[in-house]
Design a protein around this motif. Structure first.
Motif, mmCIF file in Angstrom:
data_model
loop_
_atom_site.group_PDB
_atom_site.id
_atom_site.type_symbol
_atom_site.label_atom_id
_atom_site.label_comp_id
_atom_site.label_asym_id
_atom_site.label_seq_id
_atom_site.Cartn_x
_atom_site.Cartn_y
_atom_site.Cartn_z
ATOM 1 N N PHE A 162 -5.652 3.827 -38.912
ATOM 2 C CA PHE A 162 -4.933 3.024 -40.041
ATOM 3 C C PHE A 162 -3.722 4.131 -40.410
ATOM 4 C CE2 PHE A 162 -3.749 1.906 -44.298
ATOM 5 C CZ PHE A 162 -3.856 0.344 -44.471
ATOM 6 N N LEU A 163 -4.482 5.483 -40.826
ATOM 7 C CA LEU A 163 -3.519 6.409 -41.375
ATOM 8 C C LEU A 163 -2.635 6.819 -40.413
ATOM 9 C CD1 LEU A 163 -3.151 8.108 -43.666
ATOM 10 C CD2 LEU A 163 -4.962 9.703 -42.946
ATOM 11 N N THR A 164 -2.905 7.081 -38.998
ATOM 12 C CA THR A 164 -2.117 7.388 -38.204
ATOM 13 C C THR A 164 -1.177 6.579 -37.976
ATOM 14 O OG1 THR A 164 -4.143 8.505 -37.047
ATOM 15 C CG2 THR A 164 -2.034 8.558 -35.727
ATOM 16 N N LEU A 217 -0.119 4.274 -39.491
ATOM 17 C CA LEU A 217 0.933 4.258 -40.811
ATOM 18 C C LEU A 217 2.145 5.044 -40.696
ATOM 19 C CD1 LEU A 217 1.549 2.876 -43.462
ATOM 20 C CD2 LEU A 217 -0.227 4.195 -44.426
ATOM 21 N N VAL A 218 1.621 6.495 -40.431
ATOM 22 C CA VAL A 218 2.470 7.542 -40.353
ATOM 23 C C VAL A 218 3.540 7.438 -39.232
ATOM 24 C CG1 VAL A 218 2.787 10.039 -40.084
ATOM 25 C CG2 VAL A 218 1.097 9.122 -41.620
ATOM 26 N N THR A 219 2.938 6.995 -38.074
ATOM 27 C CA THR A 219 4.021 6.978 -36.918
ATOM 28 C C THR A 219 4.920 5.742 -37.090
ATOM 29 O OG1 THR A 219 2.215 5.650 -35.564
ATOM 30 C CG2 THR A 219 2.565 7.973 -35.097
ATOM 31 N N PHE A 220 4.583 4.760 -37.968
ATOM 32 C CA PHE A 220 5.285 3.553 -38.318
ATOM 33 C C PHE A 220 6.507 4.108 -39.237
ATOM 34 C CE2 PHE A 220 5.875 1.290 -42.527
ATOM 35 C CZ PHE A 220 6.773 0.317 -41.981
ATOM 36 N N ILE A 221 6.259 4.989 -39.964
ATOM 37 C CA ILE A 221 7.345 5.638 -41.002
ATOM 38 C C ILE A 221 8.216 6.563 -39.940
ATOM 39 C CG2 ILE A 221 7.680 6.949 -42.922
ATOM 40 C CD1 ILE A 221 5.009 6.230 -44.270
#
Lengths: 328, 707, 341
Positions: free
Chosen positions: B140-142, B144-148
């Protein structure tokens, strides 16, 4: 440092890494950027993340209890938008506020009820209610994306309140952080949240009212969101509901999680939120001073966050045998 | 028959209640809720929007659906593997940009643009996969960051190159075809999505890699311990998701001939919503491509439908929110309670009026009169055995029996003290028979028909028969193979007691009393299995008549024995030879005097007979009472019955003490002794039969003297 | 008697016909042709979203006029999502009720180009409003963003005055939207002519008020002597104004922005001194232009895509000093009017 005098890298967890990065950034900015290390700017940094931080506090409480509240931003923006709309159309302040607080609590309770008693995963419930809250308020209750605060209303005055030249949001953020800290650390129910987050079944078996507490957490998160929304409206003299479609929601989760609160629940606390908020705040402020365009700011922010979680992943690898199922 | 009973008979024998339960056991009912939602959504919008189903309108409006479905397929696979990919929107946008950049700015061919898009998606997916799979970061976190990160990168690229893209004069017929054309009435994006969906579905349900994905999603730890390369599997799911999103991105590049700052915005939340509305569970293990697609259609139809109807900002989100909440709640409740519902409705008793019977009580003077002879039997393997349902002896006098643990145990002659595990099959070996070559044939409960060679080599002969067209449960599978016997020509006749319950749920079958027992034949020549007779109430023991021209088989819950003709004028037909016995018949075997031995696993009671005339009461009973308080056949008393070729009862043996052989499921005569087994017993009994031929053995009777 | 009466009646009828006939012949053919060309035609507006003042204003004026000449007016609300907008246009073109005129408020230069081409191919006139796109539409009605940026810069220079620090801060929208890019270009054109003025910072707000406030706060801390800030949209300029207020620089920093001339969003804020100057679009006139070009196109009979007209709305930087009662239009009043119907 352990007994042999070498640094004990194992003890460096995500919180530590993020904190170290924040300190490094702070030091670098203080040395390299003129006007960074002034009282005004430091206050501005805290202020710029205070609404984010407040929302992250509510999110943290929910996440520690092994949940997530994706409806926070919708509740924040839409409750206040509705409130202001009611005021603008002539509803008396008391009545309008009563409506709004009832609505906010209703959504919080609905979230909690569906999660606790219908066993629907929190991520779906709150995704759905967030979407519903935005949609319902936007389509049925207000007419425009942005709703202004009526002239001279207390919300507008609230935005101008200063103590020692420090804006009110900072105090609210600090106060809430302290309250949440006390709640989590020293109250029975606060401790129970950790138990319930760590192992809900065991917690239930030893007699902790796991389900009512779940409902309470979501209601709490909703009220915190309302506070954050009122502060936003106070400082901007209006609330723009488009914020619901922005990346604010992701930022809240990031602030909570980057500081080391595990999404699987049971770990973390207010300190982690503060660390996460500090990193984001310092980062954004420094980049704005250097005048980096927003697009590049996002890129740099993401790169640093990615670095932090990668370092954490390498130092504290997850183990196949102990990792929790469904922990994403 | 009173009017009430007639009503009961009609109600419970004619209304197919059991179908409800059988439908509920089907995996595809998992899709019921999303499917209903899909039908409702299409129905509502189809009827409100004029021309919604018009072909040209559909052609255009499904272009976006194709792109979106591709993304959802990728997301579904990642979710099935226990992860989540929030970066799909970014991958989509970046791939779109890559294609646009290569085509419009570098002015290369469209195929190179496609390659660039795919490469972008695969690389991005591989980065996600490496981080989440190999470094085991939190998905989820990872993502999310690669998405941004990806979004920021895309925005920078688009703003830097927007002007150049506008000035480009590049054009291509292929691009226009992919973006605007149709092929056999459907747009390219729909074709691609359909093909990919079918391939993915087959891969997930029928390939090793697909099973690995589901296993990892179902339980990462177990998958790891089972030797599945968890990290690589997780890695692959993200690469796949990147691949899917990149095709989507390429398609939108063709459709809009450009990339804008809004490309792929909010796609991750839409794709997640679609997957969830379709019923793909977060955290892995449950879901399918079909579900993802249904979700995609629902979400997109709704969103576009509401916009088309001119509803303002917010209505969409409101309806979507309600839909999501309702769909997910119903889906979760349904999933959680399906088993409860199933338990409630699966047992669907029928009405049966048992015939009057003669008494078996000691001193009643009938031919069924039980005595106490079996209590005098010696015991073999007392305390060592658990559940010797059937017993059999070979030419060397060794004794074989099956056990609850799935083994066939051999006791050595002459004293039957020493024993060994002859073979381990699994399941619950029930009926036994020796064929001409000395192979031990066994009906293994819950597994099928097996053969064990004298060299102890276990071979499966049959586990299924042909499926009947009208049955909802899969009646090709043998659920409860019970007893077998072998005809002179080598064909193996065996029974499968019920289609509706597993072997250990025999008590439920007796309570339901539905006639689903079968007689089947296995032909060793071509390995085929055929159903001969169907519709008996728990077919049980099978025994070849002495002349080999017919066979006897027992119908336990109806307390009857039938004769099935293999040859002669009545070949292929069955006739009832013994009816309305006081006990429930089990295995049947040959006796040395030309008669037949038959075991009674239990005795009829007036109370249960009465309950058979009250199906409603039995239904309530199974729903409301705990299992140990159910009324079902009395299996605390049983016995052994000898009957002749005509079906006449010769004598009856029993154990009134209830210590040695309260219930009997099998008995085998061998050299003047009767060996007695019981499925709930802890021993094999050996009873000396007065006046029996001391040289008679089963193998000789069947296959002649030792060659 | 009866005969006589009939004769008189016939004579009267004849006389009436004889006298009336010339007056019929002299009747204006315009209204009939107008009604024939326009009656039953469909006009559809696809803005970025229906939730902001400009879109609601356009919709109000267009609807009023279109319904008056017997047409059907519809809106689609993609709520700022480009894909949804693209799909709405696609569906509209393919549907049974294909609009005759499609008014598109483009999110960027490129995204809808191909769809607009399709619409024209299907016989729908395409009208671009306010945001330019990389496509020769039948007509463009809206602001010249470059000119608008120039007006903003001139207003800022004027607001600063000769004796100021001559430092100007920009709060841009983003780096992708044409309205933002052209505004920036226009501002820079003017500032080139005034080399003594310098831009000290130009962060992006991403059209979000909170971000606008944060970046402006930082900007003011770094450069407390800024004399004017240009925020690219009144939708987020409230954030910049909040930052100015917080820094206690009210009245010292001249805030310039641009907007649709809605009363609550622009004129009220000019009045209370929140904004120093607003470059306003005259919405009523802009809508009038649209109505005129729609009527022209529908009567012209020319195939879609024939003409490429550009109609730029007159822009004017308004300050408190030249604020007039009719400088702004009132969304609330329009809504009340619509509700009253």
């Amino acid at each position: 440092m352990n007994a042999t005098g070498r640094p004990n890298w194992r003890r460096l967890n995500q919180e530590g890494i993020v904190f170290a990065i924040a300190i490094l950034l702070f030091a670098a900015a203080a040395l390299g950027l003129p006007g960074f290390l002034t009282a005004d700017n430091l206050v501005a940094i805290v202020r710029s993340v205070s609404v984010l931080g407040i929302l992250a506090l509510g999110m943290a409480v929910v996440i520690i209890g092994r949940g997530i509240d994706l409806s926070a931003v919708a509740i924040m923006a839409m409750s206040v938008a509705w409130y202001l709309q009611l005021l603008n159309t002539g509803t008396s302040d008391g009545l309008a506020f009563a409506y709004v607080i009832a609505g906010v609590l209703a959504i919080g309770l609905l979230n909690g009820f569906l999660v606790a008693y219908a066993d629907v995963p929190a991520i779906f419930v709150t995704l759905a209610t967030g979407s519903f809250v935005f949609g319902y308020v936007r389509s049925q209750l207000i007419t425009q994306d942005a709703v202004p605060v009526p002239q001279g209303h207390w919300v507008e005055l609230l935005g101008g309140v200063r103590f020692l030249d420090i804006p009110i949001e900072v105090f609210v953020f600090a106060g809430l952080a302290f309250l949440v800290f006390l709640f989590l650390r020293y109250t029975k129910w606060g401790r129970f949240i950790y138990f319930a987050g760590d192992n809900p079944v065991a917690a239930r078996n030893i007699g902790i009212p796991v389900r009512p507490m779940l409902v309470l957490r979501y209601a709490l998160s909703a009220v915190v969101a309302l506070i954050a929304g009122l502060l936003t409206a106070a400082s901007l003299h209006s609330i723009n509901t488009r914020v619901v479609n922005s990346t604010l929601l992701y930022d809240i989760v990031l602030v909570a999680v980057i500081g080391g609160i595990g999404l699987s629940g049971g770990r973390g606390g207010v300190r982690n939120v503060l660390v996460g908020a500090a990193l984001i705040g310092i980062l954004l402020n420094a980049m704005t001073i250097i005048d980096i365009p927003l697009l590049y700011q996002n890129l740099i922010k993401a790169a640093i966050l990615l670095g932090a979680i990668i370092v954490d992943g390498i130092i504290n690898p997850r183990d196949e045998q102990t990792a929790q199922q469904g922990d994403i | 028959m009173t009017f009430r009973e007639r009503l009961q008979a009609w109600r419970y024998n004619l209304v197919p209640d059991h179908l409800v339960g059988e439908i509920l056991t089907k995996r595809w009912t998992d899709n019921a809720i999303p499917f209903l939602a899909l039908v409702a959504t299409l129905g509502v919008f189809g009827s409100i929007i004029p021309g919604f189903f018009k072909l040209t309108s559909l052609q255009e409006s499904t272009r976006q659906l194709g792109e979106f479905s591709l993304v959802v397929i990728g997301m579904t696979v990642v979710m099935l593997g226990g992860g989540i990919d929030l970066s799909v929107g970014s991958i989509f946008a970046l791939s779109c940009f890559s294609a646009v950049y290569v085509f419009f700015i570098l002015e290369q061919s469209i195929w190179l643009a496609l390659a660039a898009a795919l490469a972008t998606g695969l690389v991005f997916g591989a980065i996600n996969g490496y981080l989440v799979g190999y470094l085991r970061l939190r998905a989820f976190l990872t993502t999310l960051v690669t998405f941004i990160f990806g979004r920021a990168l895309f925005d920078i690229l688009v703003s830097s190159y927007a002007a150049d893209i506008q000035l480009s004069q590049a054009s291509s017929e292929v691009l226009d075809f992919i973006g605007d054309g149709t092929f056999w009435g459907l747009s390219v994006s729909v074709w691609l999505a359909t093909i990919l969906a079918i391939v993915t579905h087959i891969a997930l349900t029928r390939s090793r890699l697909g099973w690995h994905v589901l296993a990892v999603g179902g339980s990462r730890r177990s998958a790891h311990n089972a030797g599945i390369r968890v990290r690589r599997t997780v890695f692959m799911t993200y690469v796949f998701s990147g691949f899917c999103s990149s095709i989507g991105g390429f398609l939108i590049a063709c459709r809009l001939s450009g990339a804008g700052p809004g490309t792929g915005l909010n796609l991750e939340i839409m794709a997640l919503t679609a997957a969830v509305v379709g019923g793909v569970s977060l955290g892995g293990g449950r879901g399918s491509v079909v579900k993802g697609l249904m979700g995609a259609i629902i979400v997109l139809t709704m969103t576009n439908g509401l916009i088309r109807l001119g509803y303002g900002t917010g209505t969409n989100q409101m309806v979507l929110g309600i839909l999501l909440a309702v769909a997910v709640t119903i889906d979760i409740r349904w999933l959680k309670n399906r088993h409860k519902v199933l338990n409630e409705v699966y047992v669907a008793p029928v009405y049966l009026k048992m015939g009057e019977t003669q008494s078996a009580a000691p001193g009643s003077g009938t031919s069924y009169e039980l005595d106490n002879r079996l209590s005098a039997a010696d015991h073999i393997g007392l305390g060592e055995l658990e559940g010797p349902e059937d017993v059999i002896l070979d030419r060397d006098d060794h004794l074989y029996c099956g056990t609850r643990h799935g083994e066939i145990v051999r006791f050595f002659a002459p004293d039957y003290v020493k024993s060994e595990v002859f073979a381990h099959i699994g399941g619950f070996p029930l009926g036994l028979a020796f064929d001409k070559e000395g192979n031990l044939i066994s009906c293994v409960g819950a597994m099928g028909l097996y053969s064990v060679s004298p060299e102890r080599e276990v071979k499966r002969l049959s586990a299924e028969t042909s499926r009947s067209w009208t049955s909802i449960v899969d009646d090709a599978r043998l659920r409860d193979p019970n007893d077998c016997d072998i005809a002179p020509d080598g064909r193996i006749y065996f029974t499968d007691s019920t289609k509706r319950y597993d072997a250990h749920d025999w008590a439920l079958d007796s309570i339901e009393n539905r006639a689903t027992g079968r007689l089947l034949v296995y032909d060793p020549k071509d390995g085929s299995t055929k159903t001969l007779l169907d519709g008996y109430r728990y077919t049980n023991g099978v025994c070849m008549a002495h002349d080999g021209k017919s066979l006897f088989f027992a119908e336990s819950w109806a307390c009857r024995v039938h004769r099935y003709w293999l040859e002669g004028p009545r070949a292929g037909r069955a006739e009832c030879v013994i009816r309305d016995m006081p006990g429930y018949p089990d295995n049947i075997n040959r006796a040395s005097d030309g008669n037949y031995w038959m075991a009674w696993l239990g005795m009829r009671t007036p109370s249960f007979d009465l309950s058979l005339r009250h199906p409603d009461m039995r239904k309530r009973m199974t729903r409301r009472l705990p299992q140990d308080e159910w009324l079902f056949p009395n299996i605390n008393t049983g016995g052994v019955v000898k009957f002749n070729e005509k079906g006449g009862i010769v004598e009856t043996l029993g154990d009134l003490s209830g210590n040695a052989h309260p219930m009997v499921t099998s008995m085998r005569e061998h050299k003047g002794y009767l060996f007695v087994g019981g499925i709930l017993n802890n021993r094999i009994g050996r009873y000396k039969i007065a006046g029996a031929d001391p040289n008679w053995t089963g193998p000789t009777s069947y296959w002649g003297a030792k060659p | 008697m009866r005969l006589l009466r009939a004769l008189i009646a016939a004579a009267t009828a004849l006389a009436v016909t004889a006298f009336a006939a010339p007056s019929f012949a002299a009747d204006d053919p315009g209204p009939a042709a107008y009604a024939k060309a326009l009656n039953g035609k469909r006009v559809m507006l696809v803005p970025l979203a229906m939730g902001f003042d400009l879109a609601q204003g356009w919709a109000h004026y267009l609807k009023k006029e279109v319904e008056a000449w017997g047409g059907t007016f519809e809106t689609r609300d993609p709520n700022w999502v480009v894909d949804a907008g693209a799909q709405a246009i696609t569906d509209a073109i393919a549907s049974d009720t294909r609009p005759d005129v499609l008014i598109i408020h483009a999110p960027d230069l490129n995204s809808y180009s191909k769809l607009m081409k399709k619409a024209q191919a299907a016989g729908t006139y395409v009208l671009l409003v306010d945001n330019p796109a990389n496509f020769p539409a039948d007509a463009f009605v809206g602001s010249d963003w470059d000119k608008l940026g120039q007006l903003e810069a001139e207003a800022a220079i004027k607001g600063c005055g000769e004796n100021s620090s001559k430092k100007i801060g920009l709060v841009q929208g983003d780096q992708a939207n044409s309205s933002s890019l052209y505004q920036y270009a226009g501002i820079m054109k003017v500032l080139e002519k005034h080399p003594d003025f310098q831009v000290v910072a130009k962060p992006d707000s991403n059209w979000d008020a909170t971000t606008s406030r944060n970046v402006t706060t930082t900007m003011l801390q770094q450069h407390p002597d800024i004399c004017s800030i240009i925020d690219f949209w009144d939708g987020d300029a409230t954030g910049a104004s909040a930052a100015i207020r917080d820094a206690k620089l009210d009245g010292k920093v001249f805030l310039v922005t641009t907007g649709g001339g809605e009363k609550a969003a622009d004129c009220d804020k000019l009045n209370d001194g929140t904004y120093g100057a607003v470059v306003m679009t005259d919405l009523a006139r802009q809508s009038g232009d649209m109505n005129a070009i729609i009527k022209f196109l529908l009567q012209s009979g020319q195939p879609a895509g024939t003409s490429h007209t550009y109609i730029y709305t007159l822009e004017k930087a308004t300050t408190k000093a030249d604020l007039k009662p009719d400088s702004c239009w009132d969304l609330k009043a329009l809504q009340a009017e619509a509700a009253a119907k």
